[in-house]
Motif scaffolding. Structure first.
Motif, PDB file in Angstrom:
ATOM      1  N   LYS A   9       0.817  -1.211   0.000  1.00 29.54           N
ATOM      2  CA  LYS A   9       0.000   0.000   0.000  1.00 29.54           C
ATOM      3  C   LYS A   9       0.856   1.269   0.000  1.00 29.54           C
ATOM      4  N   LYS A  10       2.020   1.183   0.600  1.00 26.42           N
ATOM      5  CA  LYS A  10       2.896   2.352   0.730  1.00 26.42           C
ATOM      6  C   LYS A  10       3.704   2.624  -0.540  1.00 26.42           C
ATOM      7  N   LEU A  11       3.775   1.647  -1.418  1.00 24.33           N
ATOM      8  CA  LEU A  11       4.570   1.808  -2.634  1.00 24.33           C
ATOM      9  C   LEU A  11       3.827   2.635  -3.684  1.00 24.33           C
ATOM     10  N   THR A  12       4.587   3.441  -4.435  1.00 21.03           N
ATOM     11  CA  THR A  12       3.982   4.167  -5.555  1.00 21.03           C
ATOM     12  C   THR A  12       4.125   3.351  -6.832  1.00 21.03           C
ATOM     13  N   TYR A  13       5.135   2.508  -6.868  1.00 19.87           N
ATOM     14  CA  TYR A  13       5.345   1.607  -8.005  1.00 19.87           C
ATOM     15  C   TYR A  13       5.338   0.186  -7.452  1.00 19.87           C
ATOM     16  N   ILE A  14       4.538  -0.683  -8.073  1.00 18.28           N
ATOM     17  CA  ILE A  14       4.472  -2.067  -7.604  1.00 18.28           C
ATOM     18  C   ILE A  14       5.214  -2.956  -8.602  1.00 18.28           C
TER      19      ILE A  14
END
Length: 94
Positions: A9-14
């Motif tokens: 959830k905290k990532l901007t890129y998965i």
């Protein structure tokens, strides 16, 4: 698994491997839901069958009681007929 979801959830890129994992988890969740629904359906069928069996048992118990009463009346009538026949035979023998 919760920790991994929170981290994602905290990532901007998965990353691709994480997306694959998410898809796998979603598919697993769908399969689990289908299994739960099938189990609920089977449980409902079982409950219905059980209730029907209870009704059948009550019905058969009632029939059994009626048959028993009818048989007792027949036996009583036969015993009376035998007694009458024996009395007539004894009267004829005298």
């Amino acid at each position: 698994m919760k920790e991994r979801i929170e981290r994602l959830k905290k990532l901007t890129y998965i990353p691709q491997n994480e997306i694959a994992w998410l898809i796998e988890q979603a598919e697993l969740s769908v399969k689990q839901q289908e299994i739960i629904e099938e189990n609920k359906r089977q449980q409902e069928v079982t409950v219905h069958q059980f209730r029907q069996a209870q009704k059948d048992i009550q019905h058969l118990s009632g029939e059994s009681s009626r048959y028993k009463q009818a048989l007792e009346k027949i036996i009583t009538n036969l015993n009376f007929a035998i007694t009458v026949a024996q009395n007539e035979l004894e009267g004829d023998a005298k």
